[in-house]
Design a protein around this motif. Structure first.
Motif, PDB file in Angstrom:
ATOM      1  N   GLU A  43       0.818  -1.220   0.000  1.00 23.05           N
ATOM      2  CA  GLU A  43       0.000   0.000   0.000  1.00 23.05           C
ATOM      3  C   GLU A  43       0.852   1.270   0.000  1.00 23.05           C
ATOM      4  O   GLU A  43       0.346   2.364   0.241  1.00 23.05           O
ATOM      5  CB  GLU A  43      -0.926  -0.007   1.218  1.00 23.05           C
ATOM      6  CG  GLU A  43      -1.878  -1.192   1.230  1.00 23.05           C
ATOM      7  CD  GLU A  43      -2.618  -1.335   2.552  1.00 23.05           C
ATOM      8  OE1 GLU A  43      -2.287  -0.632   3.529  1.00 23.05           O
ATOM      9  OE2 GLU A  43      -3.529  -2.182   2.605  1.00 23.05           O
ATOM     10  N   TYR A  82       3.774   1.815   1.927  1.00 18.98           N
ATOM     11  CA  TYR A  82       4.546   2.026   3.153  1.00 18.98           C
ATOM     12  C   TYR A  82       6.003   1.662   2.926  1.00 18.98           C
ATOM     13  O   TYR A  82       6.312   0.651   2.302  1.00 18.98           O
ATOM     14  CB  TYR A  82       3.956   1.146   4.255  1.00 18.98           C
ATOM     15  CG  TYR A  82       4.690   1.129   5.574  1.00 18.98           C
ATOM     16  CD1 TYR A  82       4.389   2.059   6.562  1.00 18.98           C
ATOM     17  CD2 TYR A  82       5.644   0.154   5.849  1.00 18.98           C
ATOM     18  CE1 TYR A  82       5.031   2.011   7.796  1.00 18.98           C
ATOM     19  CE2 TYR A  82       6.290   0.102   7.072  1.00 18.98           C
ATOM     20  CZ  TYR A  82       5.976   1.034   8.044  1.00 18.98           C
ATOM     21  OH  TYR A  82       6.616   0.987   9.254  1.00 18.98           O
ATOM     22  N   ARG A 140       4.444   6.838   4.437  1.00 20.69           N
ATOM     23  CA  ARG A 140       3.687   6.635   3.200  1.00 20.69           C
ATOM     24  C   ARG A 140       3.148   7.991   2.736  1.00 20.69           C
ATOM     25  O   ARG A 140       2.929   8.877   3.557  1.00 20.69           O
ATOM     26  CB  ARG A 140       2.558   5.637   3.392  1.00 20.69           C
ATOM     27  CG  ARG A 140       1.486   6.136   4.330  1.00 20.69           C
ATOM     28  CD  ARG A 140       0.366   5.139   4.582  1.00 20.69           C
ATOM     29  NE  ARG A 140       0.742   4.210   5.617  1.00 20.69           N
ATOM     30  CZ  ARG A 140       0.459   2.917   5.579  1.00 20.69           C
ATOM     31  NH1 ARG A 140      -0.212   2.409   4.589  1.00 20.69           N
ATOM     32  NH2 ARG A 140       0.834   2.134   6.551  1.00 20.69           N
ATOM     33  N   THR A 141       2.990   8.138   1.448  1.00 18.16           N
ATOM     34  CA  THR A 141       2.322   9.346   0.960  1.00 18.16           C
ATOM     35  C   THR A 141       0.831   9.056   0.910  1.00 18.16           C
ATOM     36  O   THR A 141       0.411   7.926   0.621  1.00 18.16           O
ATOM     37  CB  THR A 141       2.822   9.780  -0.430  1.00 18.16           C
ATOM     38  OG1 THR A 141       2.662   8.702  -1.343  1.00 18.16           O
ATOM     39  CG2 THR A 141       4.267  10.222  -0.378  1.00 18.16           C
ATOM     40  N   GLN A 142       0.067  10.074   1.222  1.00 17.49           N
ATOM     41  CA  GLN A 142      -1.384   9.962   1.194  1.00 17.49           C
ATOM     42  C   GLN A 142      -1.964  11.242   0.605  1.00 17.49           C
ATOM     43  O   GLN A 142      -1.273  12.263   0.500  1.00 17.49           O
ATOM     44  CB  GLN A 142      -1.944   9.745   2.605  1.00 17.49           C
ATOM     45  CG  GLN A 142      -1.529   8.432   3.217  1.00 17.49           C
ATOM     46  CD  GLN A 142      -2.195   8.187   4.561  1.00 17.49           C
ATOM     47  OE1 GLN A 142      -2.459   9.100   5.332  1.00 17.49           O
ATOM     48  NE2 GLN A 142      -2.448   6.935   4.850  1.00 17.49           N
ATOM     49  N   HIS A 143      -3.230  11.169   0.256  1.00 11.08           N
ATOM     50  CA  HIS A 143      -3.944  12.336  -0.258  1.00 11.08           C
ATOM     51  C   HIS A 143      -5.281  12.413   0.458  1.00 11.08           C
ATOM     52  O   HIS A 143      -5.939  11.394   0.659  1.00 11.08           O
ATOM     53  CB  HIS A 143      -4.210  12.206  -1.758  1.00 11.08           C
ATOM     54  CG  HIS A 143      -2.968  12.146  -2.576  1.00 11.08           C
ATOM     55  ND1 HIS A 143      -2.244  10.988  -2.748  1.00 11.08           N
ATOM     56  CD2 HIS A 143      -2.318  13.112  -3.251  1.00 11.08           C
ATOM     57  CE1 HIS A 143      -1.204  11.235  -3.508  1.00 11.08           C
ATOM     58  NE2 HIS A 143      -1.213  12.512  -3.832  1.00 11.08           N
ATOM     59  N   ASN A 144      -5.658  13.622   0.846  1.00 14.17           N
ATOM     60  CA  ASN A 144      -7.009  13.829   1.351  1.00 14.17           C
ATOM     61  C   ASN A 144      -7.431  15.271   1.072  1.00 14.17           C
ATOM     62  O   ASN A 144      -6.649  16.074   0.546  1.00 14.17           O
ATOM     63  CB  ASN A 144      -7.147  13.445   2.835  1.00 14.17           C
ATOM     64  CG  ASN A 144      -6.356  14.322   3.780  1.00 14.17           C
ATOM     65  OD1 ASN A 144      -5.969  15.451   3.470  1.00 14.17           O
ATOM     66  ND2 ASN A 144      -6.100  13.812   4.975  1.00 14.17           N
ATOM     67  N   CYS A 203      -1.741  16.363  -0.930  1.00 14.75           N
ATOM     68  CA  CYS A 203      -0.726  15.322  -0.816  1.00 14.75           C
ATOM     69  C   CYS A 203       0.101  15.569   0.444  1.00 14.75           C
ATOM     70  O   CYS A 203       0.587  16.680   0.667  1.00 14.75           O
ATOM     71  CB  CYS A 203       0.175  15.346  -2.053  1.00 14.75           C
ATOM     72  SG  CYS A 203       1.460  14.080  -2.041  1.00 14.75           S
ATOM     73  N   TYR A 210       2.735  10.868   5.513  1.00 14.07           N
ATOM     74  CA  TYR A 210       2.276  10.412   6.823  1.00 14.07           C
ATOM     75  C   TYR A 210       3.348   9.535   7.453  1.00 14.07           C
ATOM     76  O   TYR A 210       3.859   8.611   6.821  1.00 14.07           O
ATOM     77  CB  TYR A 210       0.958   9.627   6.716  1.00 14.07           C
ATOM     78  CG  TYR A 210       0.438   9.279   8.086  1.00 14.07           C
ATOM     79  CD1 TYR A 210      -0.176  10.247   8.866  1.00 14.07           C
ATOM     80  CD2 TYR A 210       0.620   8.021   8.624  1.00 14.07           C
ATOM     81  CE1 TYR A 210      -0.607   9.958  10.156  1.00 14.07           C
ATOM     82  CE2 TYR A 210       0.190   7.713   9.906  1.00 14.07           C
ATOM     83  CZ  TYR A 210      -0.427   8.688  10.663  1.00 14.07           C
ATOM     84  OH  TYR A 210      -0.850   8.410  11.933  1.00 14.07           O
ATOM     85  N   ASP A 239       3.900   6.864  10.002  1.00 13.90           N
ATOM     86  CA  ASP A 239       3.230   5.845  10.816  1.00 13.90           C
ATOM     87  C   ASP A 239       4.032   5.541  12.079  1.00 13.90           C
ATOM     88  O   ASP A 239       3.453   5.322  13.146  1.00 13.90           O
ATOM     89  CB  ASP A 239       3.121   4.523  10.042  1.00 13.90           C
ATOM     90  CG  ASP A 239       2.107   4.554   8.933  1.00 13.90           C
ATOM     91  OD1 ASP A 239       1.043   3.953   9.109  1.00 13.90           O
ATOM     92  OD2 ASP A 239       2.385   5.167   7.885  1.00 13.90           O
ATOM     93  N   CYS A 273       4.824  16.618  -1.469  1.00 10.88           N
ATOM     94  CA  CYS A 273       3.854  16.704  -0.369  1.00 10.88           C
ATOM     95  C   CYS A 273       3.799  18.129   0.177  1.00 10.88           C
ATOM     96  O   CYS A 273       4.814  18.814   0.254  1.00 10.88           O
ATOM     97  CB  CYS A 273       4.243  15.743   0.754  1.00 10.88           C
ATOM     98  SG  CYS A 273       4.211  14.010   0.259  1.00 10.88           S
TER      99      CYS A 273
END
Length: 145
Positions: free
Chosen positions: A46, A48, A66-70, A75, A78, A80, A110
């Motif tokens: 995923e 990580y 990990r990179t995430q988008h919301n 971007c 994150y 963990d 990001c």
């Protein structure tokens, strides 16, 4: 901290296995290296990755990222997991790794670096504040059966 440090990803199972004793300091519920590797495999699928600060062949500090988008941040990077070898805290390893995480976030496009920390982890909070992270929200959750 000695001058023979290297920051690189633990991208194969041998490197990840070398990170297990350090990760277990942060995540004591991971009882075995095999369990840790299985978690890493799932999360790696995923996006990580573990960025590690190595002194020779020994990881002294690690960050699971990990990179995430919301819609809140766009971007973002994150974090963990973030831990420095317990016997080596206050030797600068965490600050060096945090600086690299900021660079990594920028290189990945990001807009923010985000991490969660337990409310009772006061020593970590002091470290985050010293490294220009600001507490901007509370993270809420619940157990779902």
């Amino acid at each position: 901290m000695t001058s023979a440090i290297d920051i690189r990803y633990a991208d194969d199972e041998n490197a990840v296995r070398a990170c297990y004793p350090l990760m277990r300091q942060l995540r004591p519920h991971l009882d075995t290296a095999a369990e840790f590797l299985e978690c890493w495999r799932r999360q790696h699928a995923e996006g990580y990755r573990i960025l590690a600060l190595w002194e020779g062949s020994v990881p002294m500090a690690i960050a699971g990222i990990r990179t995430q988008h919301n819609m809140i941040y766009g971007c973002f990077l994150y974090v963990d997991d973030l831990v420095t070898e317990g016997s080596q805290r206050s030797h600068g390893y965490g600050a060096v790794l945090m600086a690299r995480l900021k660079e990594e976030a920028s290189e990945l496009g990001c807009r923010r670096l985000v991490l969660d920390s337990g409310l009772d982890n006061v020593l970590a909070h002091r470290f985050y504040y010293r490294n220009q992270l600001v507490a901007s929200a509370l993270h809420f959750g619940m157990q779902v059966d």
